[in-house]
Motif scaffolding. Structure first.
Motif, mmCIF file in Angstrom:
data_model
loop_
_atom_site.group_PDB
_atom_site.id
_atom_site.type_symbol
_atom_site.label_atom_id
_atom_site.label_comp_id
_atom_site.label_asym_id
_atom_site.label_seq_id
_atom_site.Cartn_x
_atom_site.Cartn_y
_atom_site.Cartn_z
ATOM 1 N N THR A 68 0.812 -1.213 0.000
ATOM 2 C CA THR A 68 0.000 0.000 0.000
ATOM 3 C C THR A 68 0.844 1.262 0.000
ATOM 4 O O THR A 68 1.909 1.304 0.620
ATOM 5 C CB THR A 68 -0.956 0.018 1.210
ATOM 6 O OG1 THR A 68 -1.771 1.191 1.153
ATOM 7 C CG2 THR A 68 -0.177 0.016 2.527
ATOM 8 N N GLU A 69 0.363 2.251 -0.717
ATOM 9 C CA GLU A 69 0.991 3.565 -0.707
ATOM 10 C C GLU A 69 0.171 4.543 0.126
ATOM 11 O O GLU A 69 0.532 5.695 0.273
ATOM 12 C CB GLU A 69 1.116 4.079 -2.152
ATOM 13 C CG GLU A 69 2.008 3.205 -3.011
ATOM 14 C CD GLU A 69 1.941 3.574 -4.487
ATOM 15 O OE1 GLU A 69 0.872 3.337 -5.101
ATOM 16 O OE2 GLU A 69 2.929 4.099 -5.009
ATOM 17 N N ARG A 70 -0.959 4.056 0.661
ATOM 18 C CA ARG A 70 -1.832 4.913 1.468
ATOM 19 C C ARG A 70 -1.494 4.792 2.952
ATOM 20 O O ARG A 70 -0.889 3.818 3.399
ATOM 21 C CB ARG A 70 -3.299 4.524 1.247
ATOM 22 C CG ARG A 70 -3.781 4.726 -0.171
ATOM 23 C CD ARG A 70 -5.282 4.478 -0.289
ATOM 24 N NE ARG A 70 -5.628 3.072 -0.094
ATOM 25 C CZ ARG A 70 -6.372 2.618 0.901
ATOM 26 N NH1 ARG A 70 -6.828 3.453 1.829
ATOM 27 N NH2 ARG A 70 -6.665 1.330 0.994
ATOM 28 N N LEU A 71 -1.919 5.796 3.693
ATOM 29 C CA LEU A 71 -1.675 5.823 5.129
ATOM 30 C C LEU A 71 -2.434 4.690 5.815
ATOM 31 O O LEU A 71 -3.599 4.438 5.503
ATOM 32 C CB LEU A 71 -2.130 7.174 5.698
ATOM 33 C CG LEU A 71 -1.969 7.368 7.213
ATOM 34 C CD1 LEU A 71 -0.493 7.453 7.564
ATOM 35 C CD2 LEU A 71 -2.711 8.623 7.658
ATOM 36 N N VAL A 72 -1.774 4.024 6.765
ATOM 37 C CA VAL A 72 -2.426 2.994 7.565
ATOM 38 C C VAL A 72 -2.665 3.553 8.960
ATOM 39 O O VAL A 72 -1.720 3.846 9.691
ATOM 40 C CB VAL A 72 -1.579 1.706 7.650
ATOM 41 C CG1 VAL A 72 -2.306 0.651 8.480
ATOM 42 C CG2 VAL A 72 -1.277 1.164 6.253
ATOM 43 N N ASP A 73 -3.931 3.722 9.325
ATOM 44 C CA ASP A 73 -4.287 4.149 10.675
ATOM 45 C C ASP A 73 -5.085 3.041 11.348
ATOM 46 O O ASP A 73 -5.304 1.960 10.773
ATOM 47 C CB ASP A 73 -5.057 5.470 10.658
ATOM 48 C CG ASP A 73 -6.314 5.413 9.798
ATOM 49 O OD1 ASP A 73 -6.759 4.288 9.472
ATOM 50 O OD2 ASP A 73 -6.851 6.478 9.451
ATOM 51 N N SER A 74 -5.556 3.283 12.577
ATOM 52 C CA SER A 74 -6.217 2.217 13.328
ATOM 53 C C SER A 74 -7.528 1.789 12.676
ATOM 54 O O SER A 74 -7.880 0.599 12.694
ATOM 55 C CB SER A 74 -6.476 2.669 14.776
ATOM 56 O OG SER A 74 -7.337 3.788 14.797
ATOM 57 N N SER A 75 -8.261 2.735 12.083
ATOM 58 C CA SER A 75 -9.531 2.373 11.453
ATOM 59 C C SER A 75 -9.305 1.462 10.250
ATOM 60 O O SER A 75 -10.048 0.493 10.038
ATOM 61 C CB SER A 75 -10.294 3.637 11.032
ATOM 62 O OG SER A 75 -9.552 4.386 10.089
ATOM 63 N N ARG A 76 -8.265 1.752 9.465
ATOM 64 C CA ARG A 76 -7.974 0.894 8.319
ATOM 65 C C ARG A 76 -7.494 -0.477 8.781
ATOM 66 O O ARG A 76 -7.874 -1.507 8.205
ATOM 67 C CB ARG A 76 -6.932 1.550 7.422
ATOM 68 C CG ARG A 76 -6.628 0.713 6.193
ATOM 69 C CD ARG A 76 -5.671 1.366 5.251
ATOM 70 N NE ARG A 76 -5.352 0.479 4.161
ATOM 71 C CZ ARG A 76 -4.382 0.679 3.278
ATOM 72 N NH1 ARG A 76 -3.665 1.782 3.338
ATOM 73 N NH2 ARG A 76 -4.148 -0.191 2.317
ATOM 74 N N LEU A 77 -6.663 -0.503 9.814
ATOM 75 C CA LEU A 77 -6.169 -1.776 10.323
ATOM 76 C C LEU A 77 -7.313 -2.612 10.876
ATOM 77 O O LEU A 77 -7.378 -3.835 10.656
ATOM 78 C CB LEU A 77 -5.107 -1.527 11.395
ATOM 79 C CG LEU A 77 -4.511 -2.775 12.052
ATOM 80 C CD1 LEU A 77 -3.980 -3.750 11.013
ATOM 81 C CD2 LEU A 77 -3.403 -2.375 13.023
ATOM 82 N N THR A 78 -8.246 -1.968 11.585
ATOM 83 C CA THR A 78 -9.397 -2.687 12.128
ATOM 84 C C THR A 78 -10.238 -3.284 11.005
ATOM 85 O O THR A 78 -10.677 -4.442 11.085
ATOM 86 C CB THR A 78 -10.260 -1.740 12.981
ATOM 87 O OG1 THR A 78 -9.484 -1.244 14.074
ATOM 88 C CG2 THR A 78 -11.492 -2.462 13.525
ATOM 89 N N ALA A 79 -10.463 -2.506 9.950
ATOM 90 C CA ALA A 79 -11.226 -3.010 8.808
ATOM 91 C C ALA A 79 -10.524 -4.194 8.161
ATOM 92 O O ALA A 79 -11.166 -5.185 7.774
ATOM 93 C CB ALA A 79 -11.435 -1.892 7.793
ATOM 94 N N THR A 80 -9.188 -4.104 8.029
ATOM 95 C CA THR A 80 -8.408 -5.204 7.447
ATOM 96 C C THR A 80 -8.506 -6.453 8.317
ATOM 97 O O THR A 80 -8.663 -7.574 7.816
ATOM 98 C CB THR A 80 -6.939 -4.786 7.280
ATOM 99 O OG1 THR A 80 -6.856 -3.649 6.421
ATOM 100 C CG2 THR A 80 -6.107 -5.913 6.703
ATOM 101 N N PHE A 81 -8.440 -6.247 9.618
ATOM 102 C CA PHE A 81 -8.528 -7.386 10.540
ATOM 103 C C PHE A 81 -9.886 -8.070 10.442
ATOM 104 O O PHE A 81 -9.975 -9.306 10.360
ATOM 105 C CB PHE A 81 -8.283 -6.921 11.978
ATOM 106 C CG PHE A 81 -8.296 -8.034 12.982
ATOM 107 C CD1 PHE A 81 -7.173 -8.822 13.187
ATOM 108 C CD2 PHE A 81 -9.447 -8.319 13.720
ATOM 109 C CE1 PHE A 81 -7.183 -9.871 14.097
ATOM 110 C CE2 PHE A 81 -9.471 -9.368 14.626
ATOM 111 C CZ PHE A 81 -8.335 -10.148 14.817
#
Length: 362
Positions: A255-268
């Motif tokens: 990914t070239e986009r920022l990874v924040d907690s909301s994105r990580l939670t969605a990925t999980f």
């Protein structure tokens, strides 16, 4: 005689072409009126390549100097004429050749008599009269347009047609010879900075995983999917999934986009937990993960899921150092094999060639 700033002419083309190439990768077509589009269809289908190349030169000339009569491409035709041949030799032809666009090898005016004007009178001596009629209609429309916005929009569309022409061709890749580690540093950075719709970062990463597999003679299965392909419907845990037999040993998201907690939670919730993935890796462009994402990763670690972050360039470079000359040779071959696939856009291949040529020139 009107004069053209050739440096400004080249800059005008360079400032636009990048966004056009990126748009082609995303299927974006610049707007243009139907009449101009139909005329462009004819000049791009014509076997007389000069028609489309002259239109490109005349469009640039019209944008840079409204006092130019673009029907007069020879200086002996009067004070409002311009040096069409010099514009082609210094700007248009080199630009097209460097971008690997199919084009004439000589000056585009060579198909016309010297000191001709682009008028209906010269139609009689030309082979492709239908193509010339379309060409002349575009020249007339350009000459009667003085609005820079309209002219630049047409230039965008014209460059789109040249890029589309290149996509229909077959661009041979410049082969990657043995290069030094400092050159790899430059090459990887330039490829990651190259707009590619996310393709080049993934290709670099897949090439390195293939290298690791070959170097250590592992029994891995490395599956990866196209950019912007939804992971969930395909059942994939990430952009790249590495298995040993039936066991998923690593899932990777490039990914070239920022990874924040909301994105990580969605990925999980959508990928890691449903697939029971124990080791998930984010390979990042230049942006570092947010602190809240790192804290969230620690919580998942306590639940038995390891989520890690590393920058693509650092990861690849250290593996190239570690695996030595043999590893770098394998990586070169794997990278070229991936880029040489028929479904890789010609725009990407052209950009690769530009980067390698620039690297070897320095």
């Amino acid at each position: 005689m009107s004069t053209i700033d050739y440096g400004a002419a080249r800059k005008l083309l360079e400032d636009i072409i990048g966004s056009i190439e990126e748009g082609v990768l995303q299927g974006i077509i610049p707007d243009v009126d139907d009449e101009s589009a139909e005329a462009c269809d004819l000049i791009f289908e014509s076997r007389t390549q000069a028609y489309r190349e002259v239109v490109l030169g005349c469009t640039v000339a019209r944008i840079l100097d409204k006092d130019i009569d673009i029907r007069k491409p020879y200086v002996d035709l009067g004070p409002d004429a311009f040096t069409g041949r010099t514009l082609d030799e210094r700007v248009i032809n080199p630009f097209l050749q460097e971008r690997r666009v199919p084009c004439s090898r000589g000056p585009y005016l060579s198909v016309f008599r010297r000191s001709i004007q682009f008028t209906a009178e010269i139609r009689t001596g030309l082979r492709d009269k239908k193509g010339y009629d379309a060409f002349l209609s575009l020249i007339t429309r350009l000459r009667l347009t003085s609005d820079d916005g309209e002219l630049k929009q047409f230039l965008r569309y014209l460059l789109f047609r040249f890029v589309a022409l290149r996509e229909a061709a077959d661009i041979p890749l410049t082969r990657l010879q043995r290069i030094s580690l400092p050159q790899y540093d430059v090459l990887i950075s330039s490829l990651l900075d190259t707009p590619s719709g996310g393709l080049l970062p993934v290709v670099l990463v897949v090439a390195m995983f293939n290298t690791i597999k070959a170097y250590f003679e592992l029994h891995w299965t490395i599956a990866w999917q196209g950019i912007n392909v939804a992971d969930r419907p395909s059942g994939a845990g990430g952009d790249i999934t590495i298995k040993d037999g039936d066991e998923t040993i690593l899932a990777v998201e490039v990914t070239e986009r920022l990874v924040d907690s909301s994105r990580l939670t969605a990925t999980f919730n959508t990928k890691i937990a449903p697939s029971g993935i124990g080791d998930y890796l984010f390979l990042l462009g230049t942006a570092a993960p947010r602190t809240d994402a790192l804290q969230q990763a620690q919580r998942y670690f306590a639940q038995g899921h390891e989520v890690n972050f590393v920058h693509i360039k650092e990861w690849i470079f250290m593996l190239l150092v570690t695996t030595g000359r043999r590893g770098r040779s394998i990586f070169n071959a794997e990278l070229l094999a991936l880029l040489d696939q028929p479904d890789v856009p010609q725009t990407i291949k052209a950009r690769w060639n530009e980067r390698i040529d620039s690297l070897l020139e320095n």
